[in-house]
Design a protein around this motif. Sequence first.
Motif, PDB file in Angstrom:
ATOM      1  N   LYS A 173       0.831  -1.202   0.000  1.00  8.60           N
ATOM      2  CA  LYS A 173       0.000   0.000   0.000  1.00  8.60           C
ATOM      3  C   LYS A 173       0.868   1.255   0.000  1.00  8.60           C
ATOM      4  O   LYS A 173       0.466   2.306  -0.513  1.00  8.60           O
ATOM      5  CB  LYS A 173      -0.911  -0.008   1.229  1.00  8.60           C
ATOM      6  N   ASN A 174       2.086   1.146   0.563  1.00 10.46           N
ATOM      7  CA  ASN A 174       3.011   2.269   0.606  1.00 10.46           C
ATOM      8  C   ASN A 174       3.982   2.292  -0.577  1.00 10.46           C
ATOM      9  O   ASN A 174       4.967   3.026  -0.548  1.00 10.46           O
ATOM     10  CB  ASN A 174       3.789   2.252   1.920  1.00 10.46           C
ATOM     11  N   GLY A 175       3.698   1.462  -1.579  1.00 13.15           N
ATOM     12  CA  GLY A 175       4.449   1.555  -2.820  1.00 13.15           C
ATOM     13  C   GLY A 175       5.631   0.630  -2.971  1.00 13.15           C
ATOM     14  O   GLY A 175       6.382   0.732  -3.948  1.00 13.15           O
TER      15      GLY A 175
ATOM     16  N   VAL B  84      11.690  -3.499  17.713  1.00 16.90           N
ATOM     17  CA  VAL B  84      11.161  -4.447  18.689  1.00 16.90           C
ATOM     18  C   VAL B  84       9.643  -4.575  18.541  1.00 16.90           C
ATOM     19  O   VAL B  84       8.930  -3.585  18.415  1.00 16.90           O
ATOM     20  CB  VAL B  84      11.506  -3.988  20.123  1.00 16.90           C
ATOM     21  N   LYS B  85       9.173  -5.830  18.509  1.00 18.15           N
ATOM     22  CA  LYS B  85       7.734  -6.106  18.488  1.00 18.15           C
ATOM     23  C   LYS B  85       7.145  -5.896  19.878  1.00 18.15           C
ATOM     24  O   LYS B  85       7.803  -6.222  20.876  1.00 18.15           O
ATOM     25  CB  LYS B  85       7.474  -7.553  18.054  1.00 18.15           C
ATOM     26  N   PRO B  86       5.909  -5.413  19.997  1.00 18.63           N
ATOM     27  CA  PRO B  86       5.063  -4.899  18.903  1.00 18.63           C
ATOM     28  C   PRO B  86       5.530  -3.504  18.484  1.00 18.63           C
ATOM     29  O   PRO B  86       6.075  -2.763  19.303  1.00 18.63           O
ATOM     30  CB  PRO B  86       3.671  -4.862  19.532  1.00 18.63           C
ATOM     31  N   PHE B  87       5.281  -3.152  17.245  1.00 20.77           N
ATOM     32  CA  PHE B  87       5.703  -1.856  16.734  1.00 20.77           C
ATOM     33  C   PHE B  87       4.574  -1.283  15.878  1.00 20.77           C
ATOM     34  O   PHE B  87       3.670  -2.002  15.449  1.00 20.77           O
ATOM     35  CB  PHE B  87       6.967  -1.992  15.882  1.00 20.77           C
ATOM     36  N   SER B  88       4.626   0.002  15.638  1.00 22.02           N
ATOM     37  CA  SER B  88       3.607   0.628  14.799  1.00 22.02           C
ATOM     38  C   SER B  88       4.056   0.577  13.348  1.00 22.02           C
ATOM     39  O   SER B  88       5.256   0.621  13.054  1.00 22.02           O
ATOM     40  CB  SER B  88       3.385   2.082  15.213  1.00 22.02           C
ATOM     41  N   SER B  89       3.095   0.488  12.447  1.00 17.46           N
ATOM     42  CA  SER B  89       3.431   0.474  11.016  1.00 17.46           C
ATOM     43  C   SER B  89       4.070   1.793  10.608  1.00 17.46           C
ATOM     44  O   SER B  89       4.947   1.820   9.734  1.00 17.46           O
ATOM     45  CB  SER B  89       2.181   0.210  10.179  1.00 17.46           C
ATOM     46  N   ASP B  90       3.680   2.897  11.254  1.00 19.80           N
ATOM     47  CA  ASP B  90       4.268   4.194  10.927  1.00 19.80           C
ATOM     48  C   ASP B  90       5.768   4.215  11.232  1.00 19.80           C
ATOM     49  O   ASP B  90       6.565   4.772  10.463  1.00 19.80           O
ATOM     50  CB  ASP B  90       3.579   5.314  11.705  1.00 19.80           C
ATOM     51  N   GLU B  91       6.143   3.600  12.354  1.00 24.20           N
ATOM     52  CA  GLU B  91       7.565   3.575  12.704  1.00 24.20           C
ATOM     53  C   GLU B  91       8.340   2.703  11.720  1.00 24.20           C
ATOM     54  O   GLU B  91       9.440   3.065  11.291  1.00 24.20           O
ATOM     55  CB  GLU B  91       7.776   3.050  14.125  1.00 24.20           C
ATOM     56  N   LEU B  92       7.773   1.566  11.329  1.00 25.63           N
ATOM     57  CA  LEU B  92       8.436   0.712  10.351  1.00 25.63           C
ATOM     58  C   LEU B  92       8.623   1.459   9.045  1.00 25.63           C
ATOM     59  O   LEU B  92       9.708   1.415   8.444  1.00 25.63           O
ATOM     60  CB  LEU B  92       7.622  -0.563  10.115  1.00 25.63           C
ATOM     61  N   MET B  93       7.589   2.170   8.582  1.00 24.94           N
ATOM     62  CA  MET B  93       7.698   2.924   7.328  1.00 24.94           C
ATOM     63  C   MET B  93       8.781   3.991   7.421  1.00 24.94           C
ATOM     64  O   MET B  93       9.550   4.198   6.476  1.00 24.94           O
ATOM     65  CB  MET B  93       6.357   3.583   6.980  1.00 24.94           C
TER      66      MET B  93
END
Length: 224
Positions: free
Chosen positions: A22-24, A100-109
């Motif tokens: 979704k983020n390309g 580190v899990k759990p993580f937010s998708s925003d931080e991963l991006m």
Amino acid sequence: MKLLLIEDERRLSDALSHILRKNGYAVDTALDGETGLDMAATGIYDILILDWMLPIRDGVSVLKEFRGLGFDTPVIFLTAKDSTKDRVEGLDAGADDYLVKPFSSDELMARLRALARRQTKLLTSEKLEAAGWILDPLRCEVTKDNEVIKLTTKEALLLELLMRNYGLVISKERIWEKVWGFQTTIDIANVDLYIHYLRRKLNTSFIKTVRGIGYYLRSEGHVS
């Protein structure tokens, strides 16, 4: 950019794959360490996202062997291990980042964008030259005798692969895996189609065919 996600939790893998696409990003996945290493070692990926706890072989051993093969592809670890000792072990194994899990998708991006910027800076000045042609992969441009020809991304990837292996026959299967990825739904016949596109754009005979096998580059005056 083409990513490889090596994560054995199928629900998490599916969710992350959806978010990344979704983020390309173009994404391939592996559910165990051995398969992930085999896929990573093809060299077709821009960034690896690697889980620590994996079936068959763990992420640290995968990363150590991957680095031992000479690959400098950026790698980000995803793991529930959050102690300082674990972080040090992961980074010492060759990871570029550690989430580190759990993580937010925003931080991963955000972390992926940072790694992507680092890669772009490293590759900005890298141009390839073969048989009088000069390829700028990032700009998707090829030049000869001061004539600049614009290429699509796939055409640039294809020409880059051939130029990096100048004089060597590259099988259609390897081209397909490198340019489109293992898990693509694109038919392998597209390799022939894109070779046709390149030949037509460049108006040259330096892309040679080995019938039933693949393609290679030779100077236009070379007799095979």
